[in-house]
Design a protein around this motif. Structure first.
Motif, PDB file in Angstrom:
ATOM      1  N   GLY A  54       0.806  -1.228   0.000  1.00 33.61           N
ATOM      2  CA  GLY A  54       0.000   0.000   0.000  1.00 33.61           C
ATOM      3  C   GLY A  54       0.830   1.263   0.000  1.00 33.61           C
ATOM      4  O   GLY A  54       1.221   1.758  -1.034  1.00 33.61           O
ATOM      5  N   THR A  55       1.099   1.790   1.193  1.00 29.36           N
ATOM      6  CA  THR A  55       1.918   2.991   1.344  1.00 29.36           C
ATOM      7  C   THR A  55       2.888   2.813   2.508  1.00 29.36           C
ATOM      8  O   THR A  55       2.656   1.978   3.392  1.00 29.36           O
ATOM      9  CB  THR A  55       1.056   4.246   1.620  1.00 29.36           C
ATOM     10  N   ILE A  56       3.935   3.619   2.478  1.00 29.80           N
ATOM     11  CA  ILE A  56       4.913   3.598   3.562  1.00 29.80           C
ATOM     12  C   ILE A  56       5.446   5.017   3.753  1.00 29.80           C
ATOM     13  O   ILE A  56       5.642   5.746   2.775  1.00 29.80           O
ATOM     14  CB  ILE A  56       6.052   2.587   3.274  1.00 29.80           C
ATOM     15  N   ALA A  57       5.636   5.427   5.006  1.00 32.77           N
ATOM     16  CA  ALA A  57       6.117   6.775   5.317  1.00 32.77           C
ATOM     17  C   ALA A  57       7.633   6.792   5.421  1.00 32.77           C
ATOM     18  O   ALA A  57       8.248   5.868   5.965  1.00 32.77           O
ATOM     19  CB  ALA A  57       5.518   7.265   6.624  1.00 32.77           C
ATOM     20  N   VAL A  58       8.219   7.869   4.896  1.00 28.53           N
ATOM     21  CA  VAL A  58       9.653   8.119   5.015  1.00 28.53           C
ATOM     22  C   VAL A  58       9.805   9.535   5.555  1.00 28.53           C
ATOM     23  O   VAL A  58       9.193  10.466   5.036  1.00 28.53           O
ATOM     24  CB  VAL A  58      10.371   7.990   3.653  1.00 28.53           C
ATOM     25  N   SER A  59      10.594   9.684   6.608  1.00 31.93           N
ATOM     26  CA  SER A  59      10.812  11.027   7.146  1.00 31.93           C
ATOM     27  C   SER A  59      12.303  11.330   7.192  1.00 31.93           C
ATOM     28  O   SER A  59      13.139  10.429   7.272  1.00 31.93           O
ATOM     29  CB  SER A  59      10.183  11.182   8.530  1.00 31.93           C
ATOM     30  N   LEU A  60      12.613  12.611   7.124  1.00 30.05           N
ATOM     31  CA  LEU A  60      13.988  13.087   7.192  1.00 30.05           C
ATOM     32  C   LEU A  60      14.076  14.052   8.357  1.00 30.05           C
ATOM     33  O   LEU A  60      13.248  14.962   8.487  1.00 30.05           O
ATOM     34  CB  LEU A  60      14.379  13.787   5.888  1.00 30.05           C
ATOM     35  N   GLY A  61      15.035  13.829   9.215  1.00 31.07           N
ATOM     36  CA  GLY A  61      15.216  14.690  10.377  1.00 31.07           C
ATOM     37  C   GLY A  61      16.680  14.904  10.661  1.00 31.07           C
ATOM     38  O   GLY A  61      17.551  14.386   9.965  1.00 31.07           O
ATOM     39  N   ASP A  79       2.778   2.102  -3.557  1.00 26.54           N
ATOM     40  CA  ASP A  79       3.326   0.889  -4.164  1.00 26.54           C
ATOM     41  C   ASP A  79       3.285   0.908  -5.694  1.00 26.54           C
ATOM     42  O   ASP A  79       3.483  -0.111  -6.348  1.00 26.54           O
ATOM     43  CB  ASP A  79       2.640  -0.363  -3.618  1.00 26.54           C
ATOM     44  N   THR A  80       3.069   2.080  -6.291  1.00 26.35           N
ATOM     45  CA  THR A  80       3.094   2.215  -7.750  1.00 26.35           C
ATOM     46  C   THR A  80       4.531   2.075  -8.250  1.00 26.35           C
ATOM     47  O   THR A  80       5.402   2.833  -7.815  1.00 26.35           O
ATOM     48  CB  THR A  80       2.529   3.587  -8.177  1.00 26.35           C
ATOM     49  N   PRO A  81       4.808   1.110  -9.142  1.00 28.20           N
ATOM     50  CA  PRO A  81       6.176   0.889  -9.614  1.00 28.20           C
ATOM     51  C   PRO A  81       6.756   2.102 -10.350  1.00 28.20           C
ATOM     52  O   PRO A  81       6.035   2.856 -11.004  1.00 28.20           O
ATOM     53  CB  PRO A  81       6.044  -0.291 -10.572  1.00 28.20           C
ATOM     54  N   GLY A  82       8.065   2.283 -10.217  1.00 26.69           N
ATOM     55  CA  GLY A  82       8.765   3.343 -10.935  1.00 26.69           C
ATOM     56  C   GLY A  82       9.878   3.955 -10.118  1.00 26.69           C
ATOM     57  O   GLY A  82      10.064   3.637  -8.947  1.00 26.69           O
ATOM     58  N   GLU A  83      10.640   4.836 -10.785  1.00 25.91           N
ATOM     59  CA  GLU A  83      11.706   5.585 -10.133  1.00 25.91           C
ATOM     60  C   GLU A  83      11.221   7.009  -9.908  1.00 25.91           C
ATOM     61  O   GLU A  83      10.659   7.628 -10.813  1.00 25.91           O
ATOM     62  CB  GLU A  83      12.966   5.590 -11.003  1.00 25.91           C
ATOM     63  N   ARG A  84      11.422   7.524  -8.693  1.00 26.23           N
ATOM     64  CA  ARG A  84      10.924   8.844  -8.336  1.00 26.23           C
ATOM     65  C   ARG A  84      11.867   9.529  -7.353  1.00 26.23           C
ATOM     66  O   ARG A  84      12.865   8.961  -6.934  1.00 26.23           O
ATOM     67  CB  ARG A  84       9.540   8.721  -7.704  1.00 26.23           C
ATOM     68  N   SER A  85      11.471  10.737  -6.948  1.00 28.69           N
ATOM     69  CA  SER A  85      12.224  11.436  -5.910  1.00 28.69           C
ATOM     70  C   SER A  85      11.252  12.142  -4.968  1.00 28.69           C
ATOM     71  O   SER A  85      10.126  12.465  -5.351  1.00 28.69           O
ATOM     72  CB  SER A  85      13.204  12.440  -6.519  1.00 28.69           C
ATOM     73  N   LEU A  97      15.492  12.883  -2.123  1.00 24.50           N
ATOM     74  CA  LEU A  97      15.701  11.449  -1.929  1.00 24.50           C
ATOM     75  C   LEU A  97      15.277  10.722  -3.196  1.00 24.50           C
ATOM     76  O   LEU A  97      14.127  10.827  -3.623  1.00 24.50           O
ATOM     77  CB  LEU A  97      14.876  10.947  -0.742  1.00 24.50           C
ATOM     78  N   LEU A  98      16.206   9.997  -3.805  1.00 24.75           N
ATOM     79  CA  LEU A  98      15.915   9.216  -5.006  1.00 24.75           C
ATOM     80  C   LEU A  98      15.578   7.794  -4.579  1.00 24.75           C
ATOM     81  O   LEU A  98      16.299   7.195  -3.781  1.00 24.75           O
ATOM     82  CB  LEU A  98      17.124   9.222  -5.946  1.00 24.75           C
ATOM     83  N   TYR A  99      14.471   7.261  -5.128  1.00 26.82           N
ATOM     84  CA  TYR A  99      14.036   5.921  -4.749  1.00 26.82           C
ATOM     85  C   TYR A  99      13.351   5.243  -5.916  1.00 26.82           C
ATOM     86  O   TYR A  99      13.004   5.871  -6.926  1.00 26.82           O
ATOM     87  CB  TYR A  99      13.102   5.976  -3.536  1.00 26.82           C
ATOM     88  N   ALA A 100      13.168   3.936  -5.775  1.00 29.49           N
ATOM     89  CA  ALA A 100      12.451   3.146  -6.776  1.00 29.49           C
ATOM     90  C   ALA A 100      11.513   2.193  -6.055  1.00 29.49           C
ATOM     91  O   ALA A 100      11.771   1.767  -4.931  1.00 29.49           O
ATOM     92  CB  ALA A 100      13.421   2.364  -7.658  1.00 29.49           C
ATOM     93  N   VAL A 101      10.419   1.846  -6.741  1.00 27.15           N
ATOM     94  CA  VAL A 101       9.465   0.864  -6.232  1.00 27.15           C
ATOM     95  C   VAL A 101       9.268  -0.182  -7.335  1.00 27.15           C
ATOM     96  O   VAL A 101       9.076   0.157  -8.487  1.00 27.15           O
ATOM     97  CB  VAL A 101       8.105   1.519  -5.881  1.00 27.15           C
ATOM     98  N   GLU A 102       9.339  -1.430  -6.937  1.00 27.37           N
ATOM     99  CA  GLU A 102       9.064  -2.554  -7.864  1.00 27.37           C
ATOM    100  C   GLU A 102       7.861  -3.312  -7.379  1.00 27.37           C
ATOM    101  O   GLU A 102       7.641  -3.445  -6.202  1.00 27.37           O
ATOM    102  CB  GLU A 102      10.248  -3.516  -7.930  1.00 27.37           C
TER     103      GLU A 102
END
Length: 102
Positions: A54-61, A79-85, A97-102
């Motif tokens: 589904g979804t997941i949280a990412v925080s920067l501190g 959870d949508t596949p692709g490369e994003r920031s 933050l650069l990330y990818a979802v498969e």
């Protein structure tokens, strides 16, 4: 189930007056997955992956700060596949933050 790959963190500008920041990346239900001492206009390798649904949280501190202080934000990854920031901006600091979802 999706797989999240946190790949790189770019520090565009730092928050600290000394020119250094000590950011930390926190992933929901997994705690701190990366931290370091950084300078502005630099790219840093994160290399973290995990499964999620589904979804997941990412925080920067800011490491070592009191709760609620030095927090640059929280964002949700789907959870949508692709490369994003993701872009984090607060208190004069800016990170991507650069990330990818498969």
């Amino acid at each position: 189930m999706a797989k999240l790959y946190l790949e790189k963190l770019k520090c565009v500008t730092t928050e600290g007056w000394s020119g250094f920041d000590e950011p930390k990346l926190v992933v929901q239900n997994r705690g701190t997955v990366w931290n370091g001492t950084v300078l502005g206009d630099r790219m840093f390798t994160v290399k973290y992956d995990c499964d999620f649904t589904g979804t997941i949280a990412v925080s920067l501190g800011e490491a070592g700060g009191a709760i609620g202080d030095g927090r640059l934000g929280e964002q949700w990854i789907t959870d949508t596949p692709g490369e994003r920031s993701l872009r984090f901006r607060a208190d004069g600091a800016e990170y991507n933050l650069l990330y990818a979802v498969e």
